[in-house]
Design a protein around this motif. Structure first.
Motif, mmCIF file in Angstrom:
data_model
loop_
_atom_site.group_PDB
_atom_site.id
_atom_site.type_symbol
_atom_site.label_atom_id
_atom_site.label_comp_id
_atom_site.label_asym_id
_atom_site.label_seq_id
_atom_site.Cartn_x
_atom_site.Cartn_y
_atom_site.Cartn_z
ATOM 1 N N CYS A 1 17.478 53.226 -10.516
ATOM 2 C CA CYS A 1 16.997 53.214 -9.132
ATOM 3 C C CYS A 1 17.806 52.248 -8.282
ATOM 4 N N LEU A 2 18.265 51.149 -8.884
ATOM 5 C CA LEU A 2 19.082 50.173 -8.159
ATOM 6 C C LEU A 2 20.522 50.622 -7.978
ATOM 7 N N TYR B 1 14.483 51.494 -13.879
ATOM 8 C CA TYR B 1 14.599 50.521 -12.784
ATOM 9 C C TYR B 1 16.066 50.337 -12.386
ATOM 10 N N GLN C 1 9.994 41.942 -11.334
ATOM 11 C CA GLN C 1 11.437 42.074 -11.127
ATOM 12 C C GLN C 1 12.216 41.247 -12.141
ATOM 13 N N TYR D 1 19.591 59.112 -11.302
ATOM 14 C CA TYR D 1 18.261 58.701 -10.869
ATOM 15 C C TYR D 1 17.390 59.910 -10.537
ATOM 16 N N ARG E 1 15.368 46.928 -1.893
ATOM 17 C CA ARG E 1 15.509 48.019 -2.849
ATOM 18 C C ARG E 1 14.783 47.736 -4.151
ATOM 19 N N TRP E 2 14.849 46.505 -4.653
ATOM 20 C CA TRP E 2 14.188 46.189 -5.920
ATOM 21 C C TRP E 2 12.685 46.390 -5.824
ATOM 22 N N HIS F 1 11.137 48.433 -3.694
ATOM 23 C CA HIS F 1 10.914 49.879 -3.605
ATOM 24 C C HIS F 1 10.924 50.506 -4.995
ATOM 25 N N CYS F 2 11.865 50.094 -5.835
ATOM 26 C CA CYS F 2 11.988 50.680 -7.181
ATOM 27 C C CYS F 2 10.754 50.356 -8.029
ATOM 28 N N GLU G 1 7.841 52.515 -6.929
ATOM 29 C CA GLU G 1 7.969 53.885 -7.440
ATOM 30 C C GLU G 1 7.601 53.955 -8.916
ATOM 31 N N MET G 2 7.936 52.927 -9.667
ATOM 32 C CA MET G 2 7.660 52.923 -11.105
ATOM 33 C C MET G 2 6.170 52.993 -11.407
ATOM 34 N N TYR H 1 13.742 60.624 -11.900
ATOM 35 C CA TYR H 1 12.601 60.753 -11.000
ATOM 36 C C TYR H 1 11.740 61.944 -11.398
#
Length: 798
Positions: free
Chosen positions: A230-231, A227, A207, A582, A487-488, A490-491, A494-495, A586
């Protein structure tokens, strides 16, 4: 000397009160004080000018002539007194010299050591300054128990059910005030900061890197842009469902909207699994065949497995098949209806299509089975050619689908694939064939509805919060807990689907490489040496295990071992990341996920970038770079801290990885464990009521293993000092003080085997210090059993 006193006369010696001035830390027994006081009083009587009962002449007192034996008696008493005084003086001198030597040794370690002042060290110093120093209050610190009732890290230093001692409260208050002054110069609020679990620490490290403004190559910059998009919750909420509806129209529409082209089923399926990583009817991935591994080959195969169906199902042992429980159908129905309502589907058509989706899902679900059942019945890793697969499940264009997904990897009809549930594959083909040709609702595109609702589920992470809330309510209705993920985090999770190589590149640092490799080399060397001296009782098992251990080589691993930044930029050259959309990003991520899957054909191992523990690969023990991140490790930390935290974790990981549960403790090890446990019970006072806990075999192994890991890490650090004597420090701690204090701060909650540890791991410091002269203080409890009496339990060299 007084002015009125002749120089040749000496002043009388002041009376020495032995009871009030004992040598430091060497208390005198009551019989010793009585003897010394008795001697002093008798000596005073010997010097009296008169004695009671003496005779007088002419009214005057006459001196009594003492017999010779009295003179001898006086002489003997004087000799005894002088001897006692000399002995006491010698004891004081000896203690003073030992104390000076100890202080000199400790001073030598600290005064000539450079204090680490890097940003990472400042954070570490602030963290340590707000923690309880175990050597200042051993009686309070080492008695915490790991388990369900263990205190939180913020209460460390307290005994269960008791508050901190008053002097400790004052010390902590002063430490908090010192930390408050430092906060303006440090990043973030460090008071009360605790050691995180290793996975969270890795995520926070990534992060920080993704949110930094440092100049990066194009691939890293694209990862940062993804990233940040996504935020950007505001943009995602503003876009709503329109991005997904646009995608549906691009794919030819569906029956829910009433407008759709009647495209070929297999052509639509190929697009979904190739471009959007959506697998509604089966799963595809790449992996080894266990039979090939036994033969020593690394060949990879395409593997075909059951899909992750959305409908909740359970396994019925009596019927030996999966069923959908009635009580779960209502929440599932509500989920589907809510999905279609969010997409703006007309209420009349949505009811029909929800029914289609549930019906199709149920028919597929009954053919699925749990992994344990398939393993028991030999349904895993069934080898079959693509051509044979097409003959057994003809509804799917297997060759076309596999070529689409794994391009440019060649797929031929005669190539073998591995199936993990052939009965399901056959049943799935029959269900599709029925709905394509014979079902009365085939004109409404039931299979298309099924595929697009699965596609919607694939894109749920990229849609607005209403979809996330719908999924959360569905799982809650099923009785499942839904943890709230920042949220950070989660992002970043996903990455990993497509930016795994970039994240691995971020973790790679050559300075970290060198220091990490040195630590691994030292720890593994000490581990092998210690392993040679273990006695397992079973000679054959011992020889087999020793042969295995000595054949292994530790290796630091990262996915970018052979990739420089330029190569990484080239790999991501065709990726376009939008700063505002986003959803489109994705889609790019899912395309990258397909490329990642294809790379597995050429990789020696398929590894998780978020891995924080070692694993075996052939004759190597692989250590992921994700292990070597703050607060557990930093290139600027003193080595004492790196070894005291991560070094001990690494040693424990090696023991657990190589020994696991397939070994029995020898009598010597069992005796040691029983000794440590007995001392722990005595120290904590848990034997007073006669309800001492009896340790299980797993708990005994864990005590031995964790102490062995502490020994290995400590000796590895000492070995590193022999190669490179210089080491920095924190808070002016000596090397051993910093090593053991760093270890003591690590919460046992962070380790998966903590449940098997019946005592706080830091209690083992008392054992180590009882066998080592390097500890900064003796660990004595004035009101309890002296902890240094553990010396008989475990020598350091064991």
């Amino acid at each position: 000397m007084s002015e009125n006193q002749p120089e040749h006369e000496l002043l009388p010696l002041p009376q020495l009160s032995f009871a009030q001035q004992p040598p430091p830390n060497r208390p005198q027994g009551p019989h010793q004080n009585q003897l010394l006081q008795g001697l002093t009083q008798h000596d005073l009587q010997l010097h009296s000018p008169t004695e009671p009962g003496s005779s007088t002449q002419n009214g005057h007192q006459l001196p009594i002539q003492s017999p010779k034996w009295m003179n001898h008696r006086r002489l003997i008493l004087l000799v005894l007194l002088v001897s006692s005084l000399c002995a006491i003086v010698l004891v004081l001198v000896d203690y003073s010299q030992q104390n000076v030597q100890t202080q000199s040794k400790e001073t030598t370690q600290t005064d000539n050591v450079t204090q680490c002042l890097s940003e990472a060290c400042q954070r570490a110093s602030a963290w340590l300054s707000t923690s309880v120093d175990p050597f200042a209050h051993p009686c309070d610190y080492f008695l915490i128990t790991c388990g369900a009732d263990r205190p939180s890290p913020t209460t460390r230093g307290k005994q269960k059910g008791k508050g901190l001692p008053l002097d400790l409260q004052r010390q902590q208050k002063r430490a908090d005030m010192r930390t408050k002054k430092k906060e303006n110069n440090l990043v973030g609020n460090l008071r009360g900061e605790k050691i995180l679990d290793r996975k969270t620490a890795l995520m926070q490290y990534l992060q920080k890197a993704l949110e930094s403004n440092t100049t990066s190559g194009s691939a890293v910059q694209k990862a940062k842009d993804f990233y940040h998009s996504c935020l950007d919750i505001k943009s995602i909420e503003t876009a709503g469902v329109e991005p997904f509806l646009t995608l549906v129209r691009q794919l030819g529409g569906w029956g829910v909207s009433g407008q759709w082209n009647h495209s070929d089923f297999n052509s639509t399926l190929r697009v979904l699994i190739k471009q959007y990583a959506s697998f509604p009817f089966f799963n595809l991935y790449v992996g080894r065949d266990p039979n090939e591994i036994v033969r020593g080959t690394d060949r990879k195969f395409i593997q075909i497995d059951e899909p992750d169906l959305l409908i909740p199902i359970v396994w019925n042992n009596k019927m030996q098949k999966s069923i959908a429980r009635t009580q779960t159908l209502m929440p599932f129905l509500a989920l589907c209806q809510r999905y279609l309502a969010l997409l703006g589907a007309p209420s009349g058509s949505s009811i029909i299509h929800v029914g289609i989706f549930i019906s199709l899902s149920s028919e597929l679900a009954v053919a699925t089975s749990p992994l344990s059942y398939r393993l028991l019945n030999g349904q895993l890793y069934q080898r079959i050619t693509v051509q044979e697969l097409e003959s057994q499940a003809p509804a799917i264009d297997w060759l076309g689908c596999l070529r689409a997904v794994f391009h440019p990897h060649p797929v031929r009809p005669e190539d073998h694939v591995l199936l993990h549930n052939l009965p399901y594959i056959v049943q799935m083909s029959n269900v599709i064939q029925k709905w394509l040709t014979k079902h009365e609702l085939r004109n409404r595109g039931p299979l298309r509805t099924f595929m697009f609702l699965n596609l919607l589920h694939t894109f749920t992470p990229a849609l607005d919060s209403r979809f996330k809330e719908t999924v959360r309510k569905f799982y809650l209705a099923l009785g499942n807990t839904v943890p709230e993920v920042p949220r950070w985090k989660h992002c970043i999770t996903e990455m990993e689907k497509g930016f795994d190589t970039v994240l691995a590149h971020i973790l790679t640092d050559m300075a970290t490489h060198r220091k990490a490799e040195e630590m691994l080399e030292n720890i593994f060397s000490i581990f092998k040496t210690k392993f040679n001296h273990l006695d397992w009782g079973d000679y054959n098992s011992q020889q087999s295990l020793m042969k295995k251990v000595h054949s292994l080589t530790p290796r630091l691993w990262t996915q970018t071992d052979s990739q420089r930044e330029a190569e990484l930029d080239l790999l991501f050259s065709k990726v376009t990341i939008s700063t505002r959309s986003y959803f489109s990003n994705y889609i790019q991520l899912l395309a990258l996920q397909r490329q990642r899957r294809n790379r597995l054909f050429n990789q020696t191992q398929d590894d998780d970038i978020f891995s924080v523990r070692p694993f075996l690969s052939g004759n190597e023990v692989i250590f992921p770079m994700g292990m070597f991140v703050p607060p557990f490790f930093h290139t600027t930390y003193p080595r004492a801290m790196n070894y005291g935290i991560l070094g001990i974790f690494i040693a424990k990981d090696i023991f657990h990885l190589l020994l696991q549960d397939n070994y029995a403790l020898s009598e010597a090890v069992t005796a040691m464990v029983e000794c440590v446990w007995a001392r722990y019970l005595i120290t904590t006072g848990k034997t007073d009521g006669g309800n001492a806990t009896v340790l299980s075999a797993a708990q005994q192994r864990e005590i031995w293993l964790q102490y062995s890991a502490l020994q290995v890490a400590f000796q590895a650090y000492q070995q590193s000092l022999q190669k490179q004597p210089e080491d920095s420090s924190l808070l002016h701690f000596s090397r051993t003080h910093l090593f053991l204090t760093s270890f003591a701060q690590v919460n046992c909650d962070t380790e998966p085997y903590g449940d098997f540890m019946p005592l706080e791991p830091s209690f083992l410091i008392t054992v180590l210090c009882s066998t080592s002269k390097l500890c900064p203080a003796t660990l004595d409890c004035p009101s309890k059993t002296q902890l240094h009496s553990l010396e008989a339990c475990l020598p350091l060299s064991s």
